[in-house]
Write a protein that holds these residues in place. Structure first.
Motif, PDB file in Angstrom:
ATOM      1  N   GLY A   1       0.813  -1.191   0.060  1.00 27.24           N
ATOM      2  CA  GLY A   1       0.132   0.101  -0.075  1.00 27.24           C
ATOM      3  C   GLY A   1       0.745   1.060   0.015  1.00 27.24           C
ATOM      4  N   SER A   2       2.038   1.200   0.361  1.00 28.78           N
ATOM      5  CA  SER A   2       3.080   2.259   0.450  1.00 28.78           C
ATOM      6  C   SER A   2       4.401   1.952   0.623  1.00 28.78           C
ATOM      7  CB  SER A   2       2.623   3.350   1.672  1.00 28.78           C
ATOM      8  OG  SER A   2       2.896   2.718   2.665  1.00 28.78           O
ATOM      9  N   VAL A   3       5.165   2.895  -0.042  1.00 28.48           N
ATOM     10  CA  VAL A   3       6.631   2.645   0.302  1.00 28.48           C
ATOM     11  C   VAL A   3       7.307   4.034   0.419  1.00 28.48           C
ATOM     12  CG1 VAL A   3       8.878   2.180  -1.167  1.00 28.48           C
ATOM     13  CG2 VAL A   3       6.944   0.557  -1.493  1.00 28.48           C
ATOM     14  N   GLY A   4       7.899   4.102   1.320  1.00 32.11           N
ATOM     15  CA  GLY A   4       8.442   5.430   1.865  1.00 32.11           C
ATOM     16  C   GLY A   4       7.169   6.674   1.759  1.00 32.11           C
ATOM     17  N   PRO A   5       7.338   7.732   1.071  1.00 28.22           N
ATOM     18  CA  PRO A   5       6.348   8.868   1.035  1.00 28.22           C
ATOM     19  C   PRO A   5       5.146   8.511  -0.129  1.00 28.22           C
ATOM     20  CG  PRO A   5       8.281   9.616  -0.354  1.00 28.22           C
ATOM     21  CD  PRO A   5       8.567   8.218   0.668  1.00 28.22           C
ATOM     22  N   VAL A   6       5.669   7.461  -0.935  1.00 23.35           N
ATOM     23  CA  VAL A   6       4.668   7.166  -2.080  1.00 23.35           C
ATOM     24  C   VAL A   6       3.714   6.097  -1.518  1.00 23.35           C
ATOM     25  CG1 VAL A   6       4.462   6.160  -4.445  1.00 23.35           C
ATOM     26  CG2 VAL A   6       6.472   7.237  -3.561  1.00 23.35           C
ATOM     27  N   ALA A   7       2.148   6.379  -1.696  1.00 25.29           N
ATOM     28  CA  ALA A   7       1.223   5.495  -1.227  1.00 25.29           C
ATOM     29  C   ALA A   7      -0.092   5.467  -2.027  1.00 25.29           C
ATOM     30  CB  ALA A   7       0.769   6.091   0.430  1.00 25.29           C
ATOM     31  N   LEU A   8      -0.795   4.448  -1.976  1.00 22.25           N
ATOM     32  CA  LEU A   8      -2.064   4.424  -2.565  1.00 22.25           C
ATOM     33  C   LEU A   8      -3.012   5.519  -1.982  1.00 22.25           C
ATOM     34  CD1 LEU A   8      -2.619   0.569  -2.743  1.00 22.25           C
ATOM     35  CD2 LEU A   8      -2.655   1.910  -4.742  1.00 22.25           C
TER      36      LEU A   8
ATOM     37  N   VAL B   1      -1.594  -8.417  -8.356  1.00 21.96           N
ATOM     38  CA  VAL B   1      -0.698  -8.114  -7.257  1.00 21.96           C
ATOM     39  C   VAL B   1       0.846  -8.283  -7.861  1.00 21.96           C
ATOM     40  CG1 VAL B   1       0.532  -8.214  -5.228  1.00 21.96           C
ATOM     41  CG2 VAL B   1      -2.152  -8.101  -5.180  1.00 21.96           C
ATOM     42  N   ASP B   2       0.715  -9.494  -8.405  1.00 21.89           N
ATOM     43  CA  ASP B   2       2.345 -10.026  -8.982  1.00 21.89           C
ATOM     44  C   ASP B   2       2.597  -9.351 -10.132  1.00 21.89           C
ATOM     45  OD1 ASP B   2       2.512 -11.506  -6.584  1.00 21.89           O
ATOM     46  OD2 ASP B   2       2.070 -13.480  -7.256  1.00 21.89           O
ATOM     47  N   LYS B   3       1.634  -8.772 -10.902  1.00 20.52           N
ATOM     48  CA  LYS B   3       1.848  -8.321 -12.198  1.00 20.52           C
ATOM     49  C   LYS B   3       3.148  -7.102 -12.117  1.00 20.52           C
ATOM     50  CE  LYS B   3      -2.260  -8.969 -14.743  1.00 20.52           C
ATOM     51  NZ  LYS B   3      -3.358  -8.356 -15.347  1.00 20.52           N
ATOM     52  N   GLU B   4       3.163  -6.319 -10.781  1.00 20.26           N
ATOM     53  CA  GLU B   4       4.056  -5.376 -10.443  1.00 20.26           C
ATOM     54  C   GLU B   4       5.215  -5.901  -9.714  1.00 20.26           C
ATOM     55  OE1 GLU B   4       3.812  -2.758 -12.172  1.00 20.26           O
ATOM     56  OE2 GLU B   4       1.682  -3.083 -12.973  1.00 20.26           O
ATOM     57  N   ILE B   5       6.266  -5.739  -9.906  1.00 16.73           N
ATOM     58  CA  ILE B   5       7.552  -5.857  -9.159  1.00 16.73           C
ATOM     59  C   ILE B   5       7.445  -5.466  -7.525  1.00 16.73           C
ATOM     60  CG2 ILE B   5       9.103  -6.460 -11.068  1.00 16.73           C
ATOM     61  CD1 ILE B   5      10.586  -4.139 -10.118  1.00 16.73           C
ATOM     62  N   THR B   6       6.749  -4.423  -7.613  1.00 14.94           N
ATOM     63  CA  THR B   6       6.693  -3.742  -6.253  1.00 14.94           C
ATOM     64  C   THR B   6       5.588  -4.255  -5.376  1.00 14.94           C
ATOM     65  OG1 THR B   6       4.922  -2.150  -6.956  1.00 14.94           O
ATOM     66  CG2 THR B   6       7.327  -1.222  -7.249  1.00 14.94           C
ATOM     67  N   ARG B   7       4.709  -5.126  -6.225  1.00 13.38           N
ATOM     68  CA  ARG B   7       3.503  -5.768  -5.610  1.00 13.38           C
ATOM     69  C   ARG B   7       2.414  -4.690  -5.230  1.00 13.38           C
ATOM     70  NH1 ARG B   7       6.666 -10.754  -3.661  1.00 13.38           N
ATOM     71  NH2 ARG B   7       6.041 -12.388  -5.187  1.00 13.38           N
TER      72      ARG B   7
ATOM     73  N   PRO C   1      -0.802  -3.069  -6.937  1.00 15.19           N
ATOM     74  CA  PRO C   1      -1.609  -3.451  -7.950  1.00 15.19           C
ATOM     75  C   PRO C   1      -1.970  -2.205  -8.747  1.00 15.19           C
ATOM     76  CG  PRO C   1      -3.034  -3.784  -5.991  1.00 15.19           C
ATOM     77  CD  PRO C   1      -1.458  -3.217  -5.536  1.00 15.19           C
ATOM     78  N   ASP C   2      -1.715  -1.061  -8.406  1.00 11.99           N
ATOM     79  CA  ASP C   2      -2.036   0.166  -8.975  1.00 11.99           C
ATOM     80  C   ASP C   2      -0.730   0.546  -9.602  1.00 11.99           C
ATOM     81  OD1 ASP C   2      -3.890   2.678  -9.344  1.00 11.99           O
ATOM     82  OD2 ASP C   2      -2.115   3.514  -8.908  1.00 11.99           O
ATOM     83  N   ARG C   3      -0.841   0.578 -11.077  1.00 13.83           N
ATOM     84  CA  ARG C   3       0.335   0.693 -12.099  1.00 13.83           C
ATOM     85  C   ARG C   3       0.927   2.037 -11.677  1.00 13.83           C
ATOM     86  NH1 ARG C   3       4.330   0.050 -13.474  1.00 13.83           N
ATOM     87  NH2 ARG C   3       5.513  -0.166 -15.386  1.00 13.83           N
ATOM     88  N   GLU C   4       0.071   2.989 -11.769  1.00 16.10           N
ATOM     89  CA  GLU C   4       0.876   4.279 -11.624  1.00 16.10           C
ATOM     90  C   GLU C   4       1.548   4.576 -10.318  1.00 16.10           C
ATOM     91  OE1 GLU C   4      -0.570   8.982 -11.690  1.00 16.10           O
ATOM     92  OE2 GLU C   4      -1.804   7.592 -12.210  1.00 16.10           O
ATOM     93  N   THR C   5       0.935   4.019  -9.195  1.00 18.67           N
ATOM     94  CA  THR C   5       1.507   4.145  -7.921  1.00 18.67           C
ATOM     95  C   THR C   5       2.925   3.293  -7.761  1.00 18.67           C
ATOM     96  OG1 THR C   5      -0.464   4.637  -6.841  1.00 18.67           O
ATOM     97  CG2 THR C   5       1.070   3.819  -5.398  1.00 18.67           C
TER      98      THR C   5
END
Length: 398
Positions: free
Chosen positions: A156-163, A189-195, A197-201
């Motif tokens: 749902g979030s990494v550092g300051p970047v969040a859904l 979820v697994d389509k993105e290497i960050t897991r 599921p929102d492509r832009e985020t």
């Protein structure tokens, strides 16, 4: 201790650079079809080296079931599983002979036991979670086959970047986020290497992780998890409420620093009139029960599952081991500068997703077995006829 659960008991073993890691699972029901492949799926999602934003340690984490099954079926006896440690580099950790790594477990393990593993994080390493994931994969399979339970987690979030968790100030949680919780699949979820599921985020998260890695630094983040089709009535008040058991499970995962259930801390800013979950009838729709029109409770009321989706968030701190020079002290108190070597995740949250899912499965599985034991014991008694209808659940009236 190294054991979690009461009826579904999971005991893990192993350190980050020993010969193998694994677990013993006691309490798995007999008759469950189970193969190595059923367990390997989640271990492969957890393993290191999946992309260039995770640790480059090369481990395939191939599971070997040692006991508890025959001809691909569980026997009801303890299931032993192990994974060999292959890509070990204990020489990467010689500096920790002098320095406890800042915010790592080196110093506290030494203070507690009087001795510690000489390399890696020992039992504090994320390698320990292999046993949890293997045990949780079995629990997931049983829950899916017996009840149709689905467990999906995502970043749902990494550092300051969040859904975006809400779009308007007067919303407890936003519709877009709730729709994601309700409908997201592991495949998405697994389509993105960050897991995420929102492509832009996800793209922003990936960029942020790569930047931290280039600086030899690290980032924290959060994982959201949803449990769908959970049986009604799980949880053992007062001290083993469902939220409490899940919190125990999640906060035992390495690097966790917070747990938020349902509407969480944001829900505390709203009045009860906005936050309450009104009931609505589901009678005549295939189930003789009530549902709720909203689900700010996160599927649990009074510590007991109410049949709605269970959802929660887990906070992970930035990995403590970074390849930057840090002014710190040696074990003898001498001031110095530590520059850690080794292979480390710049952000653990993408690999934490299957760990969160499988720990949720272990917690739910244990409570399912406890509730089933209670329900079966009650079913052996004569039907209840002397109490008012409102004191007996509709499904229990005879």
């Amino acid at each position: 201790m190294s054991t979690f659960g009461k009826l579904y008991r999971v005991t893990t073993y192993g350190e980050s650079h020993c010969k193998s890691v694994g677990c013993i699972v006691d309490g798995c029901p007999p008759g469950l079809t189970l193969t190595n492949e059923d367990i390997q799926v989640q271990l492969s999602r957890r393993r290191p080296g999946q992309s260039d934003i995770t640790t480059p340690r090369s481990e395939f984490d191939t599971v070997q079931v040692q006991s508890g099954t025959e001809h691909g079926v569980t026997l009801g006896t303890p299931i032993g599983m192990l994974v060999q440690n292959k890509d070990q580099r204990p020489h990467d950790y010689t500096e920790t002979d002098l320095y406890p790594r800042p915010s790592h477990a080196d110093y506290t393990y030494l203070a507690k036991y009087g001795v510690k593993a000489s390399s890696g994080g020992g039992r504090a390493s994320a390698r320990e979670t292999i046993g949890r994931v293997a045990a949780g994969a079995i629990a997931e399979k049983y829950l899916k086959e017996a009840y149709g339970v689905e467990i999906v987690a995502f970043v749902g979030s990494v550092g300051p970047v969040a859904l975006p968790f809400s779009q308007e100030e007067d919303e407890v949680l936003g519709k877009e986020y709730l729709d994601l919780v309700k409908n997201v699949t592991r495949e998405e979820v697994d389509k993105e290497i960050t897991r995420c599921p929102d492509r832009e985020t996800s793209a922003k998260m990936e960029e942020t992780i790569r930047a931290a890695k280039a600086r030899n630094d690290s980032l924290g983040g959060t994982v959201t998890c949803v449990v769908r089709n959970c049986p009604l009535g799980l949880g053992e008040p007062c001290f083993d409420k469902l939220e409490a058991v899940l919190a125990h499970a999640m906060l035992s995962i390495p690097s966790t620093k917070g747990f938020e259930f349902g509407s969480g801390f944001r829900g505390t800013t709203f009045a009860g009139s906005k936050h309450n979950d009104p009931f609505t009838s589901d009678h005549g729709k295939g189930e003789n029960r009530l549902r709720t029109t909203t689900n700010w409770s996160g599927g649990v009321q009074g510590g007991i599952s109410n049949g709605e989706d269970i959802y929660f968030r887990v906070a992970f701190k930035p990995p403590a081991t970074i390849s930057q020079e840090q002014s710190t002290a040696q074990y003898d108190g001498t001031e110095g500068v530590l520059a850690t070597r080794g292979r480390h995740d710049p952000c653990v949250v993408p690999r934490a997703v299957p760990i969160v899912e499988t720990m949720a499965a272990i917690a739910i599985m244990d409570l399912v077995l406890q509730q089933n034991a209670r329900a079966h014991a009650a079913s052996l008694l004569a039907p209840v006829t002397s109490l008012p209808p409102t004191m007996v659940f509709p499904g229990q009236r005879k």
